[in-house]
Scaffold this active site. Structure first.
Site, PDB file in Angstrom:
ATOM      1  N   ASN A 254       3.453  21.871  -7.558  1.00 58.08           N
ATOM      2  CA  ASN A 254       2.369  21.936  -6.453  1.00 58.08           C
ATOM      3  C   ASN A 254       1.234  23.028  -6.522  1.00 58.08           C
ATOM      4  OD1 ASN A 254       4.947  22.796  -5.586  1.00 58.08           O
ATOM      5  ND2 ASN A 254       3.728  23.354  -3.619  1.00 58.08           N
TER       6      ASN A 254
ATOM      7  N   CYS B 290       3.081  23.647   3.210  1.00 51.02           N
ATOM      8  CA  CYS B 290       3.873  24.058   4.501  1.00 51.02           C
ATOM      9  C   CYS B 290       4.209  25.616   4.435  1.00 51.02           C
ATOM     10  CB  CYS B 290       5.312  23.444   3.779  1.00 51.02           C
ATOM     11  SG  CYS B 290       5.692  23.817   2.122  1.00 51.02           S
TER      12      CYS B 290
END
Length: 384
Positions: free
Chosen positions: A152, A326
């Protein structure tokens, strides 16, 4: 400031208007519980099962191998805890990589506290997992190998087919977090031998709060939510019908645009990288030697702080990231770039640009117009 350019699509994407339109009836006219046997319930059930087929088609799976979840994190947790708890004895062994998403890493850490053993394998300087370490780490106690499909932060594509072959030869299940792969690169589960796979709708223009876990037919895991018999007794609880329908439509559209995504979006990403490296001296493209997904670019600007550059770009209308969403607000260094063995100056100055199929040439042109100016001004201030 008149222009806004959104290049943080690995964090979340804009929902496709067609997906929104598909969802709307399930908030109003078709509001029944999909487990009810009356007409309203069965119309809701029909929407869920149609979405299940759409998700399966995107992945090259069968409909009965798709279990809907509330997102990628739940799907990852369901796979990891589900396999560990169904292994048949305490203290099972799991293998993962050092560059996984926190949804996988924190799950593995939680299992270690419960008496399970986890091996965290290394990656090379381009962020690709070391296959020989996976091979060497497998033992009779190994229940699961979990390695992400596309990283990611830097976009490196992991050798999923080779990993699944290693696991299969040893009789070990293989899970992959495909949150950044689904809808971006071709994923064909019939060919790749993956046993469990996680996806999340909001990463490919679907709604937030819904995802799916692929469970290959015949793979047994413990249920990850108990109660009713929903989702083939894997995940109890009334289904999020509007969200699932929206996810299904997003899957359908992603499949239709997959070829264009690889060519057009890849070309935009390549132009961004090439011109940034040419126009701004001293920049570093992280993971450049790896096979990468077409929508991710991680570039460092040594001498600057990534967080400061993010704020400066946001002030000029450009949304980017310093890593995983996050981790926003955290000041710790990227665990991905650290695992790659990069210099601290490279790690601390890294910015992630992530593109979607809604990104335009004009968006990239604007970034290329302002970025050299922003970097130059920040470097002058740092010297002063």
């Amino acid at each position: 400031m008149n222009r806004r350019v959104y290049l943080d699509n690995n964090a979340s994407t804009r929902v496709e208007p067609a997906a929104v339109e598909a969802m709307l009836p399930y908030f109003g006219q078709t509001y029944g519980n999909a487990s009810s046997i009356h007409e309203q319930g069965q119309r809701a059930r029909s929407g869920v099962e149609n979405a299940r087929r759409q998700a399966a088609d995107l992945l090259g799976a069968d409909s009965d191998e798709i279990v809907f979840t509330c997102g990628g994190t739940e799907a990852d947790n369901a796979a990891i805890f589900g396999v560990a708890e169904s292994f048949g004895r305490p203290g099972s062994h799991l293998i993962t990589s050092k560059i996984e998403h926190p949804a996988v890493l924190r799950a593995c850490e939680a299992l270690e506290k419960r008496g399970h053993r986890v091996t965290y394998v290394d990656v090379d300087s381009d962020g690709v997992v070391r296959l020989e370490q996976i091979q060497e780490s497998i033992s009779d106690e190994t229940a699961l190998v979990s390695v992400m499909y596309v990283n990611n932060e830097i976009g490196s594509i992991q050798p999923v087919g080779e990993i699944s072959e290693i696991a299969r030869r040893q009789g070990v299940l293989f899970h992959t977090d495909a949150v950044q792969a689904a809808g971006k690169i071709p994923v064909d589960l019939q060919q790749e031998g993956v046993d469990l796979l996680s996806i999340s709708a909001h990463k490919f223009h679907g709604p937030k709060g819904v995802g799916a876990l692929f469970l290959r037919s015949g793979v047994e895991t413990a249920p990850f939510m108990v109660g009713g018999s929903h989702e083939r007794k894997r995940r109890a609880g009334t289904e999020n019908v509007p969200g699932i329908v929206g996810m299904g439509k997003a899957c359908e559209l992603a499949a239709q645009h997959l070829e264009d995504f690889g060519t057009r979006i890849g070309a935009l990403r390549d132009r961004l990288e090439q011109e940034v490296l040419e126009r701004i001296p001293g920049t570093v493209l992280n993971g450049r030697g790896a096979k990468r997904a077409p929508h991710v670019s991680n570039i460092s600007f040594p001498g600057l702080r990534g967080e400061a550059l993010l704020v400066a770009l946001d002030f000029r209308g450009v949304a980017v990231s310093t890593g995983a969403a996050c981790s926003s607000g955290a000041v710790s260094a990227s665990h991905v770039l650290t695992a790659m063995g990069l210099d601290d100056r490279v790690i601390d100055s890294a910015i992630r640009f992530s593109i979607s199929r809604m990104t335009t040439e004009e968006d990239i042109e604007y970034v290329l117009e302002i970025l050299p100016e922003v970097i130059g001004r920040m470097r002058e201030m740092a010297i002063a």
